[in-house]
Design a protein around this motif. Structure first.
Motif, PDB file in Angstrom:
ATOM      1  N   ALA A  48      -5.745   4.916  -3.385  1.00 51.57           N
ATOM      2  CA  ALA A  48      -5.685   3.912  -4.393  1.00 51.57           C
ATOM      3  C   ALA A  48      -6.030   2.564  -3.224  1.00 51.57           C
ATOM      4  O   ALA A  48      -7.194   1.461  -4.021  1.00 51.57           O
ATOM      5  N   ALA A  49      -4.917   2.546  -2.793  1.00 51.71           N
ATOM      6  CA  ALA A  49      -5.084   1.219  -1.430  1.00 51.71           C
ATOM      7  C   ALA A  49      -6.319   1.243  -1.062  1.00 51.71           C
ATOM      8  O   ALA A  49      -7.277   0.196  -0.602  1.00 51.71           O
ATOM      9  N   ALA A  50      -6.702   2.683  -0.560  1.00 53.90           N
ATOM     10  CA  ALA A  50      -8.073   2.407   0.899  1.00 53.90           C
ATOM     11  C   ALA A  50      -9.258   2.617  -0.318  1.00 53.90           C
ATOM     12  O   ALA A  50     -10.108   1.598   0.601  1.00 53.90           O
ATOM     13  N   GLN A  51      -9.116   2.688  -1.602  1.00 57.27           N
ATOM     14  CA  GLN A  51     -10.320   2.286  -2.119  1.00 57.27           C
ATOM     15  C   GLN A  51     -10.341   0.780  -2.460  1.00 57.27           C
ATOM     16  O   GLN A  51     -11.398   0.312  -2.055  1.00 57.27           O
ATOM     17  N   LYS A  52      -9.234  -0.156  -2.298  1.00 57.82           N
ATOM     18  CA  LYS A  52      -9.489  -1.337  -2.901  1.00 57.82           C
ATOM     19  C   LYS A  52      -9.778  -2.149  -1.058  1.00 57.82           C
ATOM     20  O   LYS A  52     -10.514  -2.451  -1.051  1.00 57.82           O
ATOM     21  N   ILE A  53      -9.061  -1.452  -0.298  1.00 56.77           N
ATOM     22  CA  ILE A  53      -9.719  -1.652   1.335  1.00 56.77           C
ATOM     23  C   ILE A  53     -11.293  -1.592   1.026  1.00 56.77           C
ATOM     24  O   ILE A  53     -12.240  -2.586   2.056  1.00 56.77           O
ATOM     25  N   GLU A  54     -11.537  -0.404   0.813  1.00 60.22           N
ATOM     26  CA  GLU A  54     -13.266  -0.288   1.240  1.00 60.22           C
ATOM     27  C   GLU A  54     -13.933  -1.181   0.317  1.00 60.22           C
ATOM     28  O   GLU A  54     -15.294  -2.069   0.977  1.00 60.22           O
ATOM     29  N   VAL A  61       1.291  -1.567  -0.070  1.00 61.91           N
ATOM     30  CA  VAL A  61      -0.195  -0.268  -0.305  1.00 61.91           C
ATOM     31  C   VAL A  61       0.980   1.847   0.030  1.00 61.91           C
ATOM     32  O   VAL A  61       0.238   2.623  -0.301  1.00 61.91           O
ATOM     33  N   ILE A  62       1.919   1.206   0.046  1.00 66.14           N
ATOM     34  CA  ILE A  62       2.752   2.205   0.225  1.00 66.14           C
ATOM     35  C   ILE A  62       2.960   3.402  -0.032  1.00 66.14           C
ATOM     36  O   ILE A  62       3.455   4.186  -0.680  1.00 66.14           O
ATOM     37  N   ASP A  63       3.107   3.199  -1.856  1.00 67.59           N
ATOM     38  CA  ASP A  63       2.626   3.736  -3.252  1.00 67.59           C
ATOM     39  C   ASP A  63       1.689   4.506  -3.623  1.00 67.59           C
ATOM     40  O   ASP A  63       2.027   5.200  -3.589  1.00 67.59           O
ATOM     41  N   ASP A  64       0.909   3.969  -2.967  1.00 68.26           N
ATOM     42  CA  ASP A  64      -0.550   5.263  -3.292  1.00 68.26           C
ATOM     43  C   ASP A  64      -1.702   4.593  -2.383  1.00 68.26           C
ATOM     44  O   ASP A  64      -2.259   3.342  -2.375  1.00 68.26           O
ATOM     45  N   PHE A  65      -1.534   5.549  -0.972  1.00 70.77           N
ATOM     46  CA  PHE A  65      -2.314   5.029   0.293  1.00 70.77           C
ATOM     47  C   PHE A  65      -3.901   5.122  -0.725  1.00 70.77           C
ATOM     48  O   PHE A  65      -4.680   4.813  -0.039  1.00 70.77           O
ATOM     49  N   GLY A  80     -17.628  -7.987   3.124  1.00 63.74           N
ATOM     50  CA  GLY A  80     -17.867  -8.008   4.742  1.00 63.74           C
ATOM     51  C   GLY A  80     -16.491  -9.238   5.223  1.00 63.74           C
ATOM     52  O   GLY A  80     -16.456  -9.749   6.212  1.00 63.74           O
ATOM     53  N   ILE A  81     -15.458  -8.541   4.273  1.00 64.83           N
ATOM     54  CA  ILE A  81     -14.101  -9.320   4.037  1.00 64.83           C
ATOM     55  C   ILE A  81     -13.083  -8.187   5.635  1.00 64.83           C
ATOM     56  O   ILE A  81     -13.285  -6.924   5.272  1.00 64.83           O
ATOM     57  N   LYS A  82     -12.960  -8.648   6.593  1.00 66.44           N
ATOM     58  CA  LYS A  82     -11.793  -7.979   7.010  1.00 66.44           C
ATOM     59  C   LYS A  82     -10.759  -7.551   6.157  1.00 66.44           C
ATOM     60  O   LYS A  82     -10.074  -9.039   5.805  1.00 66.44           O
ATOM     61  N   ILE A  83      -9.512  -7.110   7.311  1.00 68.86           N
ATOM     62  CA  ILE A  83      -8.393  -6.282   6.463  1.00 68.86           C
ATOM     63  C   ILE A  83      -7.089  -6.376   7.683  1.00 68.86           C
ATOM     64  O   ILE A  83      -7.620  -5.598   8.905  1.00 68.86           O
ATOM     65  N   LEU A 142      -5.199   4.233   6.588  1.00 68.11           N
ATOM     66  CA  LEU A 142      -6.317   3.041   5.931  1.00 68.11           C
ATOM     67  C   LEU A 142      -7.169   2.308   6.927  1.00 68.11           C
ATOM     68  O   LEU A 142      -6.593   2.250   8.456  1.00 68.11           O
ATOM     69  N   PRO A 143      -8.464   1.743   6.681  1.00 70.20           N
ATOM     70  CA  PRO A 143      -9.071   0.810   7.396  1.00 70.20           C
ATOM     71  C   PRO A 143      -9.159   0.091   7.822  1.00 70.20           C
ATOM     72  O   PRO A 143      -9.300  -1.465   7.368  1.00 70.20           O
ATOM     73  N   PHE A 144      -7.567  -0.751   9.265  1.00 66.31           N
ATOM     74  CA  PHE A 144      -7.163  -2.304   8.709  1.00 66.31           C
ATOM     75  C   PHE A 144      -8.273  -2.195   9.986  1.00 66.31           C
ATOM     76  O   PHE A 144      -9.086  -1.588  11.140  1.00 66.31           O
TER      77      PHE A 144
END
Length: 530
Positions: free
Chosen positions: A400-406, A394-398, A412-415, A433-435
């Motif tokens: 984009a990573a946030a969108q994918k995690i959301e 996720v370090i290169d693009d927070f 319903g998946i946990k991260i 990021l919402p871990f």
């Protein structure tokens, strides 16, 4: 002489120029070799009655014309032979030399090597070869144009030629790749000194149209062994060049047989891995995840395992990296997840499953849709699935990573953030990021009861996670002392060899039916949570 005779000779003399001109007209085609017979025939019809003088003059002209014609023919043939010889020499030179740099080309280099080792003293002589590749050449072409690239090639070639030394030869193999055959008198130390001079020389700025072009070079050095053949020795030189570039460019490296064996072994594994992925021969193993407070079983982490038919068990650290490098990681990951979901359908529904997604796989655009498709096809409840990702994902693009995690959490998946503590931006990850969970890296957990520095790190992570309302999994628990320490620190979850090594799917039912009392020392027997 009588007046009549005088008149006759006067008329002949007066007519001589016209006769000469007429005979010249008829003989000229012999010189130029065009319609000679037709001209002679027309001339003979115009002069039906010839005297002896006329015949003599015509014969003289014919002789001169034939002689001149022979001369012109011979000169033309001589010029044609000279032209053909020149063309042959030019073709021979072009066939052996690079037209841009003037260096010998690949074909001529091969001939040079054949000549060296066909000499009776050649096979026993120690010779060294350097394979040279220009660094930063493509940016010169892209930024300044091909004319600048040509100038850089020519300047670099000339500098290599100057440094080659007596008996050395430089060839351009193509593109920005060159090869240098060192002289017969040079030993390994001399070769290294020459290599350093070449590196310094090529790295000097190259003037071009008021600008300074900057390139460099990397060298792969090899001691030539003619008995192994040209193809094999060039492959070794190429491997040495690869090592030089891998070490940071702008330097030289000798051929390393051990490194070469590892590279070839890796290439063989990569070929076998492609087949194994295609035939789904890589299978999921499962390692228990427990509540540290009472050692209740809460789920399993999915781990990929590959049993090679001849190599035996190939470590995941090897084949996962190869899968990432070869572009197989996406297909491999989804295959393992699909199998794990199918097998987990037989578990008690309270048990969850953690699945690690590699950094290469995480950035794929189709990741979320692929995971959703697997869950839909297998019927596995997404609320039982935890996707683990590392900070490097996720370090290169927070953003984009946030969108994918959301998007994953919306299913319903946990991260979980894996290997926490080993990255350089963990706090930035947690802030952005919402871990749902942190996993403390095993390097801080194993022997934590004896390592004061590890204790400080673990305590800090646990305090941070508590403030952020995050669960924490400690991986790498291998002793009762480590478990006891983590229980005192109120760590949420744990996994490690102390509880169980990763096991195949067919053993899960057996584990769930036993108390595992011999696997958990001085703790309550392992049981299913709930």
């Amino acid at each position: 002489m009588s007046p009549e005779q005088t008149a006759i000779w006067r008329s002949r003399l007066l007519s001589a120029p016209s006769l000469f001109i007429a005979s010249a007209i008829v003989t000229w085609p012999l010189i130029v070799e065009k319609n000679a017979f037709d001209a002679f025939y027309e001339f003979s019809r115009a002069y039906d009655t010839w005297g002896g003088d006329e015949v003599a003059l015509l014969t003289l002209n014919l002789a001169v014309a034939l002689g001149l014609s022979d001369y012109l023919k011979s000169r033309k043939l001589r010029r044609l032979r000279e032209y053909r010889a020149l063309e042959r020499n030019r073709a021979k030179v072009n066939a052996r030399h690079d037209p841009l740099t003037g260096l010998i080309n690949r074909r001529a280099f091969y001939e040079v090597m054949d000549q060296i080792f066909s000499d009776p003293e050649g096979p026993d002589a120690t010779r060294y070869v350097a394979l040279i590749d220009l660094d930063r050449f493509k940016p010169v072409n892209d930024q300044h144009g091909h004319a600048a690239g040509d100038a850089a090639l020519c300047a670099s070639a000339e500098r290599m030629r100057e440094e080659a030394g007596a008996g050395g030869a430089v060839a351009r193999l193509g593109g920005d790749e060159f090869v240098l055959v060192f002289g017969p008198a040079m030993d390994a130390a001399s070769v290294e000194r020459t290599a350093r001079r070449i590196l310094r020389s090529v790295a000097k700025p190259i003037p071009f149209e008021g600008r300074q072009l900057s390139v460099g070079a990397s060298l792969g050095l090899v001691q030539w062994d003619a008995a192994r053949g040209l193809t094999e020795m060039m492959r070794r030189a190429d491997h040495a060049l690869f090592q030089a570039k891998s070490n940071g460019r702008g330097q030289f490296a000798w051929y390393d047989a051990d490194a070469d064996r590892q590279t070839r072994d890796r290439a063989e594994i990569a070929a076998d891995l492609k087949e194994a992925v295609a035939h789904q021969e890589i299978v999921p193993y499962f390692q228990p995840i427990v509540k540290i407070g009472n050692t209740e079983l809460v789920g399993f982490e999915v781990l990929a395992r590959w049993h090679h038919p001849t190599r035996g068990d190939v470590p995941p650290t090897i084949f996962i990296e190869i899968a990432e490098d070869s572009g197989l990681i996406g297909e491999l990951g989804m295959s393992i997840l699909r199998k794990a979901c199918v097998q987990a359908l037989d578990w008690p529904e309270i048990l969850g499953m953690s699945f690690n997604v590699s950094p290469i796989q995480f950035v794929e655009q189709e990741l979320v849709s692929q995971i959703k498709q697997v869950l839909d096809e297998t019927g596995f409840d997404p609320r039982r699935l935890t996707i683990e990702i590392t900070e490097s994902s996720v370090i290169d693009d927070f953003s984009a990573a946030a969108q994918k995690i959301e998007a994953l959490k919306a299913l319903g998946i946990k991260i979980a953030l894996d290997d926490f503590g080993t990255g350089y931006s963990s706090l930035a990850c947690l802030r952005s990021l919402p871990f749902d969970r942190l996993k403390i890296d095993r390097s801080f957990v194993t022997d934590v009861s004896e390592q004061e520095q590890s204790q400080k790190i673990v305590n800090g992570i646990l305090s941070l996670a508590s403030g952020l309302n995050l669960e924490v999994t400690a991986e790498g628990i291998e002793s009762i002392e480590d478990l006891t320490y983590l229980q005192k620190q109120s760590c949420s979850l744990g996994q490690g060899f102390f509880f169980e090594k990763p096991v195949p799917a067919e053993q899960i039912s057996w584990l769930l039916e036993t108390e595992w009392s011999d696997r958990v020392i001085c703790t309550p027997p392992l049981k299913v949570a709930g």
